[in-house]
Design an enzyme around this catalytic site. Sequence first.
Site, mmCIF file in Angstrom:
data_model
loop_
_atom_site.group_PDB
_atom_site.id
_atom_site.type_symbol
_atom_site.label_atom_id
_atom_site.label_comp_id
_atom_site.label_asym_id
_atom_site.label_seq_id
_atom_site.Cartn_x
_atom_site.Cartn_y
_atom_site.Cartn_z
ATOM 1 N N GLU A 284 -7.851 -2.194 -0.050
ATOM 2 C CA GLU A 284 -6.497 -2.761 -0.092
ATOM 3 C C GLU A 284 -6.322 -3.758 1.048
ATOM 4 O O GLU A 284 -6.974 -3.621 2.094
ATOM 5 C CB GLU A 284 -5.464 -1.656 0.076
ATOM 6 C CG GLU A 284 -5.507 -0.613 -1.016
ATOM 7 C CD GLU A 284 -4.387 0.391 -0.838
ATOM 8 O OE1 GLU A 284 -3.314 0.151 -1.392
ATOM 9 O OE2 GLU A 284 -4.588 1.385 -0.120
ATOM 10 N N ASP B 214 -1.983 11.539 -11.033
ATOM 11 C CA ASP B 214 -2.791 10.655 -10.206
ATOM 12 C C ASP B 214 -2.683 9.317 -10.912
ATOM 13 O O ASP B 214 -3.243 9.134 -11.999
ATOM 14 C CB ASP B 214 -4.251 11.141 -10.187
ATOM 15 C CG ASP B 214 -5.097 10.252 -9.300
ATOM 16 O OD1 ASP B 214 -4.984 9.017 -9.433
ATOM 17 O OD2 ASP B 214 -5.860 10.775 -8.480
ATOM 18 N N HIS B 215 -1.943 8.376 -10.315
ATOM 19 C CA HIS B 215 -1.598 7.185 -11.115
ATOM 20 C C HIS B 215 -2.832 6.363 -11.481
ATOM 21 O O HIS B 215 -2.789 5.549 -12.397
ATOM 22 C CB HIS B 215 -0.508 6.348 -10.439
ATOM 23 C CG HIS B 215 -0.984 5.469 -9.323
ATOM 24 N ND1 HIS B 215 -1.189 5.930 -8.061
ATOM 25 C CD2 HIS B 215 -1.309 4.158 -9.294
ATOM 26 C CE1 HIS B 215 -1.600 4.928 -7.300
ATOM 27 N NE2 HIS B 215 -1.685 3.839 -8.020
ATOM 28 N N LYS C 2 -7.517 0.385 4.148
ATOM 29 C CA LYS C 2 -6.355 -0.510 4.171
ATOM 30 C C LYS C 2 -6.655 -1.691 5.085
ATOM 31 O O LYS C 2 -7.522 -1.599 5.958
ATOM 32 C CB LYS C 2 -5.134 0.250 4.687
ATOM 33 C CG LYS C 2 -4.698 1.337 3.715
ATOM 34 C CD LYS C 2 -3.220 1.632 3.825
ATOM 35 C CE LYS C 2 -2.786 2.713 2.865
ATOM 36 N NZ LYS C 2 -2.464 2.214 1.525
ATOM 37 N N ASP D 227 -5.048 10.597 1.356
ATOM 38 C CA ASP D 227 -4.178 9.709 0.586
ATOM 39 C C ASP D 227 -4.903 9.125 -0.629
ATOM 40 O O ASP D 227 -4.303 8.928 -1.684
ATOM 41 C CB ASP D 227 -3.692 8.571 1.500
ATOM 42 C CG ASP D 227 -2.708 7.644 0.823
ATOM 43 O OD1 ASP D 227 -1.748 8.159 0.217
ATOM 44 O OD2 ASP D 227 -2.893 6.402 0.874
ATOM 45 N N HIS E 86 -7.692 9.721 -5.918
ATOM 46 C CA HIS E 86 -8.035 8.574 -6.773
ATOM 47 C C HIS E 86 -9.556 8.374 -6.887
ATOM 48 O O HIS E 86 -10.087 8.201 -7.979
ATOM 49 C CB HIS E 86 -7.427 7.284 -6.238
ATOM 50 C CG HIS E 86 -5.935 7.325 -6.086
ATOM 51 N ND1 HIS E 86 -5.115 8.025 -6.932
ATOM 52 C CD2 HIS E 86 -5.100 6.746 -5.184
ATOM 53 C CE1 HIS E 86 -3.846 7.857 -6.562
ATOM 54 N NE2 HIS E 86 -3.823 7.095 -5.494
HETATM 55 C C1 BG6 Z 1 -1.204 5.509 -3.495
HETATM 56 C C2 BG6 Z 1 -1.442 5.628 -2.025
HETATM 57 O O1 BG6 Z 1 -1.496 6.718 -4.147
HETATM 58 O O2 BG6 Z 1 -2.052 4.493 -4.027
HETATM 59 C C3 BG6 Z 1 -1.190 4.311 -1.325
HETATM 60 O O3 BG6 Z 1 -0.573 6.623 -1.496
HETATM 61 C C4 BG6 Z 1 -1.991 3.200 -1.964
HETATM 62 O O4 BG6 Z 1 -1.480 4.400 0.058
HETATM 63 C C5 BG6 Z 1 -1.802 3.197 -3.473
HETATM 64 O O5 BG6 Z 1 -1.557 1.969 -1.404
HETATM 65 C C6 BG6 Z 1 -2.769 2.239 -4.136
HETATM 66 O O6 BG6 Z 1 -2.457 2.133 -5.496
HETATM 67 P P1 BG6 Z 1 -2.785 0.820 -6.324
HETATM 68 O O7 BG6 Z 1 -2.356 1.149 -7.699
HETATM 69 O O8 BG6 Z 1 -2.011 -0.299 -5.689
HETATM 70 O O9 BG6 Z 1 -4.260 0.598 -6.189
#
Ligand code: BG6
Length: 480
Positions: free
Chosen positions: A212, A173-174, A336, A231, A236
């Site tokens: 976003e 999970d980045h 979004k 998503d 997250h």
């Molecule tokens: C991703 C989603 O995991 O995270 C995207 O699939 C989203 O839809 C993105 O835009 C957002 O990541 P960050 O790091 O730009 O906040």
Amino acid sequence: MNLPCDMLVFGGTGDLALHKLLPALYQLHREARLPRTMRIIGISRKLLPRARYIELAERHCRAQIEKKDFSDAVWLSFSERLDYLPMDAAQAADFSKLAERVKCSPQQGCIYYLATAPNLFESIASNLAVNGLAGPNTRIVIEKPIGHSLESALAINAAIGAAFHEEQVFRIDHYLGKETVQNLMALRFANALFEPVWRAAHIDHVQITVNETIGVENRGAYYDQAGAMRDMLQNHLLQLLCLVAMEAPVRFDADSVRNEKVKILQALKPISGLDVQDKTVRGQYTAGHVGGHNAPAYYFEKDVDNDSDTETFVAIEAEVDNWRWAGVPFYLRTGKRLAKKTSEIVMQFKPVPHSLFSDSQANHLLIRLQPEERISLELMAKTPGKGMHLEPIELDINLAKAFQDSRRWEAYERLLLDVIENDSTLFMRRDEVEAAWQWVDPILKGWQQHYQRPRPYPSGSTGPEQAHSLLEKHNRAWHE
Ligand code: BG6
């Protein structure tokens, strides 16, 4: 295990590999952090010779990496690590090609990164095992979303679990790789100051926002099946909630941290039946303006059904039913095409028990992940001059400025290095993913049972009105 290893990227010509993984690996290479002999092998169905793959990778890396960090000499040495294997990951027979290329041995590890659609996870894992490619020196990395429901997540986890031991599985999970997210743990567990007030007696509510400005870009086909809940929120936002709400782990190691996180997911109060209408809001963007540009309605985006009822926004009033947090709402929202890109956590304190001053306001602590990394505590202070007039002022820490001599790492750099070094502290364990789905599933079902189209909100706005009412009905408001 910290053996020399190779990394094989399934989905090697996809967006994730080209925009995130290869640039992150380039940076790690530039800083001499990759194992000396590590090869990086892109895998996809496209029939490309190695040289074309390297060109493709170079184009994307140049575009993603800051100019000052990119040099032809470093690229040349990095490109020597790159290789490409055209194969169809959906075809069992193609795995023999992979077996010929991979040199897994007791002295040589292999990392399989599945940057593919989740419907390929199960077959890739079992084909790797059948072909003898899932031995003890291998690791597998999978990306969220892991499934689209509890049932599908269980099936994926079972298939991966049949081929690999849990310690070999890294579920990315980045958000957990972001500096401020890790700083949240430092803030909570390396400072004695906050612990006594970090609980229901002092906190009125918590807000977790990930807004976003972008739309679905070229991911319409995936996003239209997923929506904001699968998503973003299931992973997250719930991960952020865990880090805010969890107890201090006994040690900072993978199992201790994840044991505490999973308890929070298990303590989330179920939202089902009619509560779904009261405590959740789904929205979908319509046409509008974002950042000075016209933006189309969601259903006119590329690869999106023109009658789509997928949500591009979701807000939820959640509760963590445990001793520390009982009765404290955790408001979660993400969407979004909103007015501003912001990811932040707000801890809203209760007001003072007896107010001496008419203009006093309750304090809040803001932890901002994006666009700037900042932690700020809003306190009340007297304005200069006669009389006792108060105004909120900020104790503000800008983390990027505080550590301006250090390069800010991208989340994927940190996480890829953790995989290479075999540290799974910042990755989701199987039971965490399942507990998150367990909470999300009844909400998704409730949306189906008491069907309503998502609430429209203009692109460039702050989301649907109903998301504001969710707080206003309790005399609260989103931090904007
Ligand atoms: C991703 C989603 O995991 O995270 C995207 O699939 C989203 O839809 C993105 O835009 C957002 O990541 P960050 O790091 O730009 O906040």
